[in-house]
Design a protein around this motif. Structure first.
Motif, PDB file in Angstrom:
ATOM      1  N   ALA B 270       0.819  -1.199   0.000  1.00 18.19           N
ATOM      2  CA  ALA B 270       0.000   0.000   0.000  1.00 18.19           C
ATOM      3  C   ALA B 270       0.862   1.262   0.000  1.00 18.19           C
ATOM      4  O   ALA B 270       0.369   2.345  -0.234  1.00 18.19           O
ATOM      5  N   GLN B 271       2.129   1.084   0.264  1.00 19.34           N
ATOM      6  CA  GLN B 271       3.001   2.244   0.315  1.00 19.34           C
ATOM      7  C   GLN B 271       3.866   2.306  -0.939  1.00 19.34           C
ATOM      8  O   GLN B 271       4.054   1.324  -1.627  1.00 19.34           O
ATOM      9  N   TYR B 358       6.892  10.273   3.768  1.00 16.79           N
ATOM     10  CA  TYR B 358       6.112  11.490   3.573  1.00 16.79           C
ATOM     11  C   TYR B 358       4.828  11.118   2.841  1.00 16.79           C
ATOM     12  O   TYR B 358       4.786  10.123   2.099  1.00 16.79           O
ATOM     13  N   PRO B 359       3.773  11.894   3.079  1.00 16.42           N
ATOM     14  CA  PRO B 359       2.489  11.540   2.478  1.00 16.42           C
ATOM     15  C   PRO B 359       2.437  11.865   0.990  1.00 16.42           C
ATOM     16  O   PRO B 359       3.050  12.834   0.535  1.00 16.42           O
ATOM     17  N   LEU B 360       1.718  11.008   0.262  1.00 18.37           N
ATOM     18  CA  LEU B 360       1.400  11.247  -1.138  1.00 18.37           C
ATOM     19  C   LEU B 360      -0.118  11.120  -1.243  1.00 18.37           C
ATOM     20  O   LEU B 360      -0.738  10.562  -0.344  1.00 18.37           O
ATOM     21  N   PRO B 361      -0.727  11.606  -2.306  1.00 20.67           N
ATOM     22  CA  PRO B 361      -2.181  11.465  -2.428  1.00 20.67           C
ATOM     23  C   PRO B 361      -2.599   9.992  -2.304  1.00 20.67           C
ATOM     24  O   PRO B 361      -2.192   9.169  -3.112  1.00 20.67           O
ATOM     25  N   GLY B 362      -3.320   9.665  -1.245  1.00 22.04           N
ATOM     26  CA  GLY B 362      -3.843   8.322  -1.070  1.00 22.04           C
ATOM     27  C   GLY B 362      -2.840   7.285  -0.613  1.00 22.04           C
ATOM     28  O   GLY B 362      -3.185   6.122  -0.447  1.00 22.04           O
ATOM     29  N   THR B 363      -1.616   7.686  -0.399  1.00 20.70           N
ATOM     30  CA  THR B 363      -0.632   6.690   0.017  1.00 20.70           C
ATOM     31  C   THR B 363       0.528   7.391   0.745  1.00 20.70           C
ATOM     32  O   THR B 363       0.468   8.585   1.035  1.00 20.70           O
TER      33      THR B 363
END
Lengths: 155, 544
Positions: B270-271, B358-363
């Motif tokens: 998921a990442q 670090y966050p990305l859109p949706g993941t």
């Protein structure tokens, strides 16, 4: 065909091919150090390297004049330069050794390419990054000094 | 082409002779070819106008051209054998084993970084192969045969100039000798009179180890990108079916311990995997100290100057230690790259791990890297005040340069400002404790070269060179007090703690970066990389 004879055949074929293409090498003189000695230096380049490291300058020498000449030394404000040649021995060991001079007969073109003769530059005082250049002064026995700026790039 | 030869099959004598004598045959063939060429050109009677030049240059280019014509299948091993182990030290000081790359085809090349021709040409060619075969996820190891000069710190610097996917490795001279022998690599120093500026003669073949850990191909120097890529694709498409002899080290399932890239692949599906490279040459235990990170995702560098990744320190076993910290983006002026500087507090020297996310859109992008924290000894703590001692300048010694530097061709700007002047003026400075003449380690003198390189980039920062050892000028020559085995530190060098345990007086060079408030912001043992000083100074100058 056994591997051994295959290799030998290929090698021989290639050597002859390389020879026949040798005379067709076109050349455009970039700089000249005097009308009497039409020595030109083209296509100078060097690989990127860190400050404190080493690199090699590759280029093509051509003698468009009617008398023989020779590259006898080279220098750079960016490091120590030696004329060098790479050789491979029977066991696949490679090594480099200094050469005193690189002969440049009348009308001849000599390419300093990876794996052969080159200008070895050690003790780089600045990093060589792609897109930059390194100044080198070549000294020919008769034509005298010729200045080139070798482009820093990968081949 | 099918090469499912059972690895257990005994090697018959004819095969052995062929394998062992293959390059001999090739070289002999080339030599004959060169002779043929010589006579051929001479026979032209000046048709090219250049018989002598053609003769002299015949072997090298034609040798390369000849090798280029060979069917890459010739380079494949008839009877693949287990790759000998490689367990050495990576540029960041951590251990790295070939076994950790099990699952990825890997090119192995032995060379040295001061090599000007053969090694960079070979590294460049292999780099091109990696770039054009990204779908097969191949790697490359560069093993130095010159461990004296190729220290981890220097390899960090050199790695910046290597193609991506290359891991440079070094070790003790004994480790290198053992490893090279196992790989049938020969090497020797070619002494040209200067103990620091020598070249090496060495076996320059490239080996290809497949995902199962078998040596599947051997390429001579001069093999082309296309040949290597073809052999690689062949090997990937045609694994050896009998795995019975693949008895080498077990595959690295605990991926994070090995390489940053391998660590990234351990991220849950998921990442998004993030490749984390630590570009700091020294990472310190003790108070929070900067770790410079280079991030990339899908092979592309992460260069978002507004990104603030989260960094969690973990024990080598993976347990979180302390609270996560936020890394700061730093883009040195004129550079395209963005580095991320994290300053976790590392409780003790030794192996640690950092997770970066670090966050990305949706993941979430997640990766990790191993670090080896060093013991700062009695050097000034990072985050604390710099010693107020006065480093001697040219003015102090009436302009006699030899009294403040043993560099035979010194850059006097490095001796024009004292650390006490800079502190009084609120001017940031970089202190380089190093000696050109009294070389207690092969790295000596290099930090000064690096300082010279950086000097012009940072006119507002004082670059200051300090000789670490006491010496006298005897008839114009600096002469060390004591011996190189047991030199005596100057009081000023001692005040900076550079001779303290566990390092000792022979641990030169050292470099310290101090900001305009007189606070020590970074320290480096060994030659610092350009990233080290450049990134930290950029951060300071940007008010960080």
């Amino acid at each position: 065909m056994s591997r051994r004879s295959l290799v030998a055949a290929l090698v021989f074929g290639l050597v002859v091919a390389a020879c026949s293409s040798g005379s067709g090498a076109g050349l455009s003189a970039a700089s000249s150090a005097g009308a009497a000695h039409a020595v030109s230096v083209t296509g100078a380049w060097a690989r990127p390297a860190p400050a404190g490291g080493s690199t090699a300058v590759y280029l093509t020498l051509a003698n468009g004049g009617s008398s023989p000449d020779a590259l006898v030394s080279a220098s750079s404000p960016t490091g120590s330069v030696e004329l060098h040649e790479t050789s491979t021995d029977m066991n696949g060991m490679t090594g480099m050794s200094p050469v005193e001079r690189i002969e440049l007969p009348a009308g001849a073109t000599v390419a300093l390419d990876p794996g052969g003769k080159h200008l070895m530059v050690t003790g780089l005082t600045t990093a060589l990054d792609a897109g930059g250049s390194i100044d080198v002064e070549l000294v020919f026995e008769h034509a005298g000094p010729v200045h080139v700026a070798a482009e820093v790039r990968t081949p | 082409m099918t090469r499912r030869t059972a690895p257990v099959a005994p090697v018959d004598e004819s095969t052995r002779i062929l394998d062992g004598g293959f390059w001999l045959v090739l070289v002999l063939a080339l030599a004959c070819g060169a002779l043929l060429l010589v006579s051929f050109v001479s026979g032209l009677g000046g048709g090219t106008g250049a018989p002598a030049a053609a003769d002299e240059d015949a072997l090298s280019p034609s040798a390369e051209a000849s090798i280029a014509a060979i069917d890459p299948a010739v380079f494949l091993a008839d009877t693949p054998e287990d790759a000998p182990p490689i367990d050495l030290t990576a540029a960041d000081g951590r251990r790295f084993s070939l076994a950790s790359l099990r699952g990825s085809p890997t090119f192995v090349f032995f060379g040295y970084t001061h090599c000007t021709d053969v090694c960079p040409a070979t590294i460049g060619t292999v780099g091109e192969v990696l770039a054009e075969t990204q779908d097969v996820d191949a790697r490359a190891l560069f093993v130095t045969i010159d461990p004296e000069r190729d220290t981890p710190a220097w390899l960090t610097e050199y790695a910046r100039y290597m193609p991506s996917g290359f891991v440079p490795l070094t070790g003790t001279p004994d480790e290198i000798a053992t490893t090279a022998k196992a790989w049938d690599v020969q090497y020797a120093k070619v002494d040209e009179g200067d103990p620091t500026n020598y070249s090496m003669s060495h076996t320059a073949t490239v080996r290809l180890v497949d995902a199962a850990g078998l040596v599947r191909a051997t390429f001579p120097f001069g093999a082309t990108r296309d040949q290597m890529a073809a052999a690689l694709r062949d090997v990937v498409a045609d694994p050896v079916t009998d795995q019975g002899t693949a008895s080498g080290p077990t595959p690295a399932t605990a991926a994070p311990a090995s390489s940053a890239a391998a660590a990234a692949s351990a991220a849950p599906a998921a990442q998004v995997p993030l490749t984390v490279q630590v570009t700091s040459t020294s990472v310190w235990a003790g108070p929070p100290s900067p770790i410079i990170l280079s991030l990339s995702r899908d092979g592309a560098p992460v260069i978002d100057p507004s990104l603030h990744p989260t960094v969690q320190l973990r024990s080598a076993a993976g347990d979180p230690v302390g609270a996560p910290v936020t890394a700061v983006p730093v883009q040195p002026p004129g550079e395209d790259v963005v580095r991320y500087v994290a300053s976790p507090k590392i409780p003790a020297p030794g192996p640690w791990r950092i997770d970066v996310s670090y966050p990305l859109p949706g993941t979430t992008a997640v990766g990790s890297a191993d670090i080896a924290a060093l013991d700062p000894g009695a050097t000034p703590p990072i985050g604390g005040p710099a010693p107020t001692v006065h480093t001697p300048t040219l003015t102090d010694v009436a302009g006699v340069a030899k009294a403040v530097t043993t560099d035979p061709a010194p850059d006097l700007r490095l001796s024009s400002t004292s650390t006490s002047d800079a502190l009084a003026a609120g001017r940031p400075f970089v202190l380089v404790v190093d000696s050109t003449k009294f070389r207690v380690s092969p790295a000596c003198g290099r930090a000064i070269v690096m300082a010279r390189f950086l000097l012009d980039r940072w006119p507002d920062v004082a670059f200051i060179h300090l000789e670490p050892y006491r010496y006298s000028i005897v008839t114009d020559t600096p002469v060390l007090d004591g011996s190189l085995e047991d030199p005596t530190l100057t009081d000023v060098a001692a005040a900076w703690g550079v001779g303290s345990q566990p390092w000792g007086v022979r641990s030169m060079p050292w470099t310290f970066v101090v900001d305009g408030r007189g606070i020590v912001r970074a320290a480096y043992q060994g030659v610092m990389g350009t990233d080290d000083v450049d990134v930290i100074v950029s951060m300071i100058q940007a008010g960080g």
